[in-house]
Motif scaffolding. Structure first.
Motif, short mmCIF file in Angstrom:
data_model
loop_
_atom_site.label_atom_id
_atom_site.label_comp_id
_atom_site.label_asym_id
_atom_site.label_seq_id
_atom_site.Cartn_x
_atom_site.Cartn_y
_atom_site.Cartn_z
N ASP A 333 -21.14 -74.18 -85.12
CA ASP A 333 -20.05 -74.47 -86.08
C ASP A 333 -19.43 -75.86 -85.92
O ASP A 333 -18.63 -76.35 -87.22
CB ASP A 333 -19.10 -73.07 -86.14
N SER A 382 -18.56 -70.17 -89.74
CA SER A 382 -18.12 -69.34 -88.85
C SER A 382 -18.05 -68.07 -89.31
O SER A 382 -18.00 -67.22 -88.26
CB SER A 382 -16.77 -69.80 -88.38
N SER A 415 -19.01 -68.77 -83.75
CA SER A 415 -17.51 -68.55 -83.57
C SER A 415 -17.52 -67.95 -82.16
O SER A 415 -18.49 -67.54 -81.72
CB SER A 415 -17.00 -67.76 -84.83
#
Length: 425
Positions: A333, A382, A415
């Motif tokens: 991410d 995310s 994430s």
């Protein structure tokens, strides 16, 4: 199932979060090398935790955690780390934490010597964490170290400790000109920080051997990465321990066992704490943007990490040395802000293109990165939870890395939370 979770690069790849995620399927998690120079950051439903000495499985209620024979233990740090975790609601007792009687104790004078030598080296320093890791491993091989099993009989240790300190003061006072180490202070330190763990100390070789015979699954958690290995890393800018998966059974105290799986952890870009050659390093605004996007500051030290694009040469070498059966790619991410993603696909050494990682430190210091650029995906990923949620450009980047490294990428994290890790197959 016997599985090692290992770093393929310079450390700080995200091993702790992967151990936390995957340990749900394992009965036991073992730390087998290194000391409190680790910095494993884990975010789960209980909060955010930074683990330096304790295995990441300590955050799971039903997991037994082991500090193996190959680890070095700063008792004061262990005392404070367990207190901090207990304050965060984590239960720790001899039932879920077992410490090898053969593990080596990192003493206050090891930290002192580490700092004194780094100060003496000045601009030539190795980038030590100053936590005494190299000095205590040195003493281990000099056969002048104390082990956790010695805590069971502190009253009989004074004479031995006095002999060790007499030897140490030849260097501390005689060499560095520092105030001598005091025997009474060391004995008081052992009494205060060692005795609370006396009931945790056991023969973990017997415990692990019996557990495996009973069908228990074991995860081995490494500290640092392949490029910091004492033998196969960027020596002398390495750790003092063996960071490879092959050492996991030995450092855990069960050398008769054989791994079933080695999961290599690597970031979607490169990061490095400490000194030494880092061929793919970015500088200036480009480095600052990547460092801020990835939050690249050492969990154990707070030091800003050096950053660079994904390094194919180093990562392929690291995956080979770790015997990786699959890869977990973390922090994908972070790349979301880039129009074009830089990838170091080869090195230039003395005017020639090379694709094998140099073993000679002087050659590595002369090497220059050869960068190619992969199309960015420019969106927030995310919230993705399945492979099909990822944009095509993100999957293309993953496939590019997979092909370049030559090892299947099974996991991708988008994430910090447990649910932010996507299993690709």
């Amino acid at each position: 199932m016997l599985t090692a979770i290992v770093g393929t690069n310079w450390g700080d790849e995200g091993k702790g979060r992967m151990v936390d995620l995957l340990s749900e399927n394992y009965d036991i998690v073992v730390r087998y090398q290194g000391g409190n120079n680790a910095g494993h950051t884990v975010v789960n439903d209980k909060g955010k935790f930074i683990l330096n000495l304790l295995p990441s499985g300590i955050l799971r209620d039903d997991t037994v955690n082991v500090l193996g024979a190959g680890i070095v233990i700063d008792l004061e740090h262990l005392f404070n780390e367990t207190a901090r975790l207990r304050a965060g609601g984590i239960a720790i007792s001899p039932a879920n934490l077992k410490i090898s009687d053969r593990a080596t104790i990192c003493m206050p004078y090891h930290k002192l010597l580490d700092g004194l030598e780094e100060d003496r080296l000045g601009d030539k320093k190795f980038g030590s964490t100053r936590r005494g890791i190299s000095p205590v491993y040195s003493d281990k091989f000099m056969k002048k170290a104390l082990r956790m099993g010695d805590l069971k009989n502190l009253d009989h240790l004074r004479g031995r400790i006095a002999d060790i300190i007499e030897w140490k003061n030849l260097t501390v006072a005689g060499g560095y000109g520092h105030e001598p180490i005091d025997v009474d202070e060391i004995m008081a330190w052992l009494e205060k920080y060692g005795k609370p763990f006396a009931d945790y100390v056991c023969d973990t070789t017997v415990y692990l051997t019996d557990a495996v015979k009973a069908g228990k699954s074991v995860m081995f958690e490494a500290q640092l990465g392949a490029l910091r290995d004492i033998d196969f890393g960027i020596y002398p800018y390495t750790s003092a321990s063996t960071t490879l998966a092959a050492y996991a059974p030995i450092g855990s105290g069960v050398p008769q066992l054989k791994l079933d799986e080695s999961i290599g952890i690597m970031k979607a870009y490169s990061s490095c704490v400490g000194e030494g050659p880092f061929t793919c390093e970015l500088f200036g605004d480009e480095a600052h943007a990547l460092r801020e996007a990835g939050g690249e500051y050492g969990a154990a030290t707070g030091r800003p990490r050096r950053v660079g694009g994904f390094d194919v040469v180093a990562s392929r070498y690291g995956a080979m040395m770790q015997g990786c059966t699959c890869i977990a790619l973390t922090k994908l991410d972070v790349m979301s802000y880039m129009d074009k993603i830089p990838v170091c696909v080869a090195y230039e050494l003395d005017g020639k293109r090379i694709e094998n990682f140099p073993g000679n430190i002087e050659e590595l210091e002369r090497a220059k990165p050869i960068y190619e650029y992969v199309e960015g995906f420019k969106c927030d990923i995310s919230g993705c939870r399945k492979p099909e949620d990822l944009p095509k450009a993100a999957l293309d980047y993953v496939k590019f890395i997979e092909k370049a490294v030559g090892c299947p990428i099974k996991y991708v994290s988008v994430s910090a939370e447990r649910e932010g890790c996507i299993e690709l197959f």
